[in-house]
Motif scaffolding. Structure first.
Motif, short mmCIF file in Angstrom:
data_model
loop_
_atom_site.label_atom_id
_atom_site.label_comp_id
_atom_site.label_asym_id
_atom_site.label_seq_id
_atom_site.Cartn_x
_atom_site.Cartn_y
_atom_site.Cartn_z
N ARG A 35 0.83 -1.20 0.00
CA ARG A 35 0.00 0.00 0.00
C ARG A 35 0.87 1.25 0.00
O ARG A 35 0.61 2.22 -0.73
CB ARG A 35 -0.92 -0.01 1.22
CG ARG A 35 -2.07 0.97 1.11
CD ARG A 35 -3.04 0.83 2.26
NE ARG A 35 -3.65 -0.48 2.30
CZ ARG A 35 -3.76 -1.24 3.39
NH1 ARG A 35 -3.30 -0.81 4.54
NH2 ARG A 35 -4.32 -2.42 3.33
N GLN A 36 1.92 1.25 0.81
CA GLN A 36 2.83 2.41 0.86
C GLN A 36 3.50 2.61 -0.49
O GLN A 36 3.63 3.74 -0.98
CB GLN A 36 3.89 2.22 1.95
CG GLN A 36 3.33 2.37 3.35
CD GLN A 36 4.37 2.02 4.41
OE1 GLN A 36 5.41 1.43 4.12
NE2 GLN A 36 4.06 2.36 5.66
N GLU A 37 3.96 1.51 -1.12
CA GLU A 37 4.59 1.62 -2.44
C GLU A 37 3.62 2.17 -3.47
O GLU A 37 3.98 3.03 -4.29
CB GLU A 37 5.12 0.27 -2.88
CG GLU A 37 6.32 -0.21 -2.09
CD GLU A 37 6.69 -1.64 -2.42
OE1 GLU A 37 6.02 -2.26 -3.29
OE2 GLU A 37 7.64 -2.15 -1.80
N ARG A 38 2.37 1.69 -3.45
CA ARG A 38 1.36 2.21 -4.39
C ARG A 38 1.10 3.69 -4.16
O ARG A 38 0.99 4.48 -5.11
CB ARG A 38 0.05 1.43 -4.24
CG ARG A 38 0.01 0.14 -4.98
CD ARG A 38 -1.42 -0.35 -5.12
NE ARG A 38 -2.14 -0.40 -3.86
CZ ARG A 38 -2.30 -1.47 -3.11
NH1 ARG A 38 -1.78 -2.61 -3.50
NH2 ARG A 38 -2.97 -1.43 -1.98
N ASP A 39 1.01 4.08 -2.88
CA ASP A 39 0.77 5.49 -2.57
C ASP A 39 1.93 6.35 -3.07
O ASP A 39 1.72 7.45 -3.62
CB ASP A 39 0.59 5.69 -1.07
CG ASP A 39 -0.73 5.11 -0.58
OD1 ASP A 39 -1.59 4.81 -1.44
OD2 ASP A 39 -0.88 4.96 0.65
N GLU A 40 3.18 5.88 -2.91
CA GLU A 40 4.34 6.63 -3.39
C GLU A 40 4.32 6.74 -4.91
O GLU A 40 4.60 7.83 -5.46
CB GLU A 40 5.63 5.95 -2.93
CG GLU A 40 5.90 6.09 -1.44
CD GLU A 40 7.11 5.27 -1.00
OE1 GLU A 40 7.80 4.70 -1.87
OE2 GLU A 40 7.35 5.20 0.22
N LEU A 41 3.98 5.64 -5.58
CA LEU A 41 3.91 5.68 -7.05
C LEU A 41 2.82 6.64 -7.51
O LEU A 41 3.01 7.41 -8.46
CB LEU A 41 3.65 4.29 -7.62
CG LEU A 41 4.84 3.34 -7.64
CD1 LEU A 41 4.39 1.95 -8.03
CD2 LEU A 41 5.90 3.85 -8.60
N ARG A 42 1.66 6.62 -6.86
CA ARG A 42 0.59 7.54 -7.20
C ARG A 42 1.02 8.99 -7.02
O ARG A 42 0.72 9.85 -7.85
CB ARG A 42 -0.63 7.26 -6.31
CG ARG A 42 -1.78 6.71 -7.11
CD ARG A 42 -3.02 6.55 -6.28
NE ARG A 42 -3.26 5.12 -6.12
CZ ARG A 42 -3.45 4.50 -5.00
NH1 ARG A 42 -3.49 5.16 -3.87
NH2 ARG A 42 -3.62 3.21 -4.97
#
Length: 177
Positions: free
Chosen positions: A153-160
């Motif tokens: 989730r953290q990685e997705r948030d950073e990519l977003r």
């Protein structure tokens, strides 16, 4: 109607039938019969009759059909093998010509009986492997999955966030390198 309800219904049915049977037998002999639910013949409250035993649910699950079938076959083969061995022994003691063929067939039957017992064991293992696994993850597995979910989730948030910054044309960045 579930298993528990059927069991209760069966218990009451057996108790009622046995009480009715006792009343009928007692009436044939001219003896006042037992009365159900604590009532006497006059309608007064007295003692109650309980069934002789109460069925309890099995502690273990029954053996699966394939395993049961293999076990029945193994028991039959073992029984035949024991009979053959006994006949071979008796023929040997009697000095009969049938002793040698019976000893040979007993040896072959012993091999087959061993194979049947191994078949029960293998069938049980295969059944347990296919159907016997209860899917209950341990608390450790749950914690690891939770950590992985949080990390993804953290990685997705950073990519977003990076995508959002790129779409805005770099606005919001302190330096343009």
């Amino acid at each position: 109607m579930g298993t528990a309800e059927r069991g209760r219904a069966r218990e009451t049915g057996v108790a009622e039938r046995s009480t009715a049977l006792r009343r009928h037998e007692a009436a044939d002999r001219g003896i006042p019969g037992p009365v159900r639910a604590g009532e006497s013949a006059d309608g007064e409250r007295e003692r109650t009759y309980r069934p002789l035993w109460v069925e309890e649910p099995a502690r273990r699950h029954p053996t699966p059909d394939p395993v049961r079938g293999a076990a029945v076959l193994a028991v039959i083969v073992i029984a035949v093998t024991l009979v053959q061995a006994m006949v071979a022994f008796l023929c040997t003691m009697a000095g009969s010509w049938l002793a040698f063929p019976m000893v040979i067939s007993s040896v072959v039957s012993t091999v087959v009986a061993t194979w049947a017992v191994v078949d029960v064991w293998v069938t049980r293992q295969v059944w347990n492997q296919r159907y016997g696994v209860v899917s209950e993850p341990s608390s450790t597995a749950r914690a690891l999955r939770r950590e992985r979910r949080v990390r993804r989730r953290q990685e997705r948030d950073e990519l977003r966030e990076q995508e959002r910054i790129r779409r805005r044309g770099g606005a919001g960045q302190l330096s343009h390198s």
